[in-house]
Write a protein that holds these residues in place. Structure first.
Motif, PDB file in Angstrom:
ATOM      1  N   ARG A 239     -60.913  -8.085 -69.772  1.00  0.00           N
ATOM      2  CA  ARG A 239     -59.796  -7.833 -70.673  1.00  0.00           C
ATOM      3  C   ARG A 239     -60.138  -8.024 -72.148  1.00  0.00           C
ATOM      4  O   ARG A 239     -59.733  -7.240 -72.987  1.00  0.00           O
ATOM      5  CB  ARG A 239     -58.703  -8.826 -70.261  1.00  0.00           C
ATOM      6  CG  ARG A 239     -57.359  -8.684 -70.836  1.00  0.00           C
ATOM      7  CD  ARG A 239     -56.399  -9.518 -69.989  1.00  0.00           C
ATOM      8  NE  ARG A 239     -56.812 -10.918 -69.861  1.00  0.00           N
ATOM      9  CZ  ARG A 239     -56.504 -11.874 -70.750  1.00  0.00           C
ATOM     10  NH1 ARG A 239     -55.798 -11.585 -71.817  1.00  0.00           N
ATOM     11  NH2 ARG A 239     -56.895 -13.118 -70.545  1.00  0.00           N
TER      12      ARG A 239
ATOM     13  N   ASN B 278     -52.483  -6.526 -74.644  1.00  0.00           N
ATOM     14  CA  ASN B 278     -51.543  -6.578 -73.521  1.00  0.00           C
ATOM     15  C   ASN B 278     -51.729  -5.465 -72.495  1.00  0.00           C
ATOM     16  O   ASN B 278     -50.759  -4.934 -71.968  1.00  0.00           O
ATOM     17  CB  ASN B 278     -50.085  -6.555 -74.013  1.00  0.00           C
ATOM     18  CG  ASN B 278     -49.832  -7.666 -74.994  1.00  0.00           C
ATOM     19  OD1 ASN B 278     -50.354  -8.765 -74.816  1.00  0.00           O
ATOM     20  ND2 ASN B 278     -49.077  -7.388 -76.032  1.00  0.00           N
TER      21      ASN B 278
ATOM     22  N   THR C 279     -53.409  -4.341 -68.828  1.00  0.00           N
ATOM     23  CA  THR C 279     -53.955  -5.005 -67.638  1.00  0.00           C
ATOM     24  C   THR C 279     -55.182  -4.230 -67.170  1.00  0.00           C
ATOM     25  O   THR C 279     -55.252  -3.011 -67.324  1.00  0.00           O
ATOM     26  CB  THR C 279     -52.927  -5.043 -66.492  1.00  0.00           C
ATOM     27  OG1 THR C 279     -52.612  -3.699 -66.148  1.00  0.00           O
ATOM     28  CG2 THR C 279     -51.670  -5.781 -66.892  1.00  0.00           C
TER      29      THR C 279
ATOM     30  N   ARG D 115     -56.006  -3.497 -64.310  1.00  0.00           N
ATOM     31  CA  ARG D 115     -55.618  -2.504 -63.311  1.00  0.00           C
ATOM     32  C   ARG D 115     -55.308  -1.159 -63.972  1.00  0.00           C
ATOM     33  O   ARG D 115     -55.652  -0.101 -63.454  1.00  0.00           O
ATOM     34  CB  ARG D 115     -54.374  -3.009 -62.569  1.00  0.00           C
ATOM     35  CG  ARG D 115     -54.108  -2.343 -61.263  1.00  0.00           C
ATOM     36  CD  ARG D 115     -52.839  -2.921 -60.693  1.00  0.00           C
ATOM     37  NE  ARG D 115     -53.078  -4.237 -60.107  1.00  0.00           N
ATOM     38  CZ  ARG D 115     -53.379  -4.413 -58.831  1.00  0.00           C
ATOM     39  NH1 ARG D 115     -53.467  -3.382 -58.018  1.00  0.00           N
ATOM     40  NH2 ARG D 115     -53.581  -5.620 -58.353  1.00  0.00           N
TER      41      ARG D 115
END
Ligand code: URA
Length: 180
Positions: A96, A107, A109, A111
């Motif tokens: 990240r 912010n 993710t 995924r």
């Protein structure tokens, strides 16, 4: 701690920050997470010396805490200069922190970041490089540890290991298909 590897690498990996082992040896990704990164490369038949490996932060955050915004801001110009110097065919953000710096977006993710090819852009030096985002090797280790503690039975590589390998194979494919 600057970086390590081939200055003419096609693939450049960007991690988060040195840990205790890296701090001692002065080389990025030499501890447990680094050994896992090397294992990923082995699986791709890529010698570690053939790629370039750097971090967002050039110094170890005390107690291995997350990098703070002022630290990222201080260190990012070094990473930017490294990217201009290496000019890899593909950048790979490990986790990240590297992804949000290289994409200049907060912010997000992992995924949502995986599974597509982004573009890393730098006005200075007219840089535009394909960027793949994947899980940080420490996350892979943590996830596998959690599964083992929960008694999850596994035959063969874990799901998260396979996810990283899929991302890295894609990065390799792009690097072999794209001109420098
Ligand atoms: N984790 C990182 O992000 N970088 C390192 O160099 C080692 C562990």
């Amino acid at each position: 701690m600057f970086g390590v590897g081939n200055p003419e690498a096609d693939l450049m990996f960007v991690g988060e920050a040195p840990g205790a082992d890296e701090d001692r040896q002065g080389v990025p990704f030499v501890g447990r997470a680094g050994q896992r990164l090397t294992a990923f490369l082995d699986e791709l038949s890529l010698p570690r010396e053939q790629v370039y490996i750097a971090n967002v932060l050039k110094c170890r955050p005390p107690g291995n805490r997350d990098p703070q915004p002022n630290e990222v801001a201080e260190c990012s110009r070094f990473l930017e200069a490294q990217i201009r110097a290496i000019q890899p065919r593909v950048l790979i953000a490990l986790g990240r922190h590297a992804a949000s710096l290289l994409l200049r977006r907060q912010n997000l993710t992992l995924r949502n970041l995986r599974g597509r090819t982004w573009k890393y852009e730098q006005a200075k030096g007219n840089v535009a490089i394909p960027l793949i985002v994947t899980y940080h090797p420490s996350f892979v280790l943590r996830r596998e540890g959690d599964d083992a503690r929960r008694g999850v039975k596994r035959h063969g590589p874990s799901e998260v290991h396979e996810a990283v390998m899929t991302d890295l194979r894609e990065a390799l494919r792009i690097s072999r298909a794209s001109p420098r």
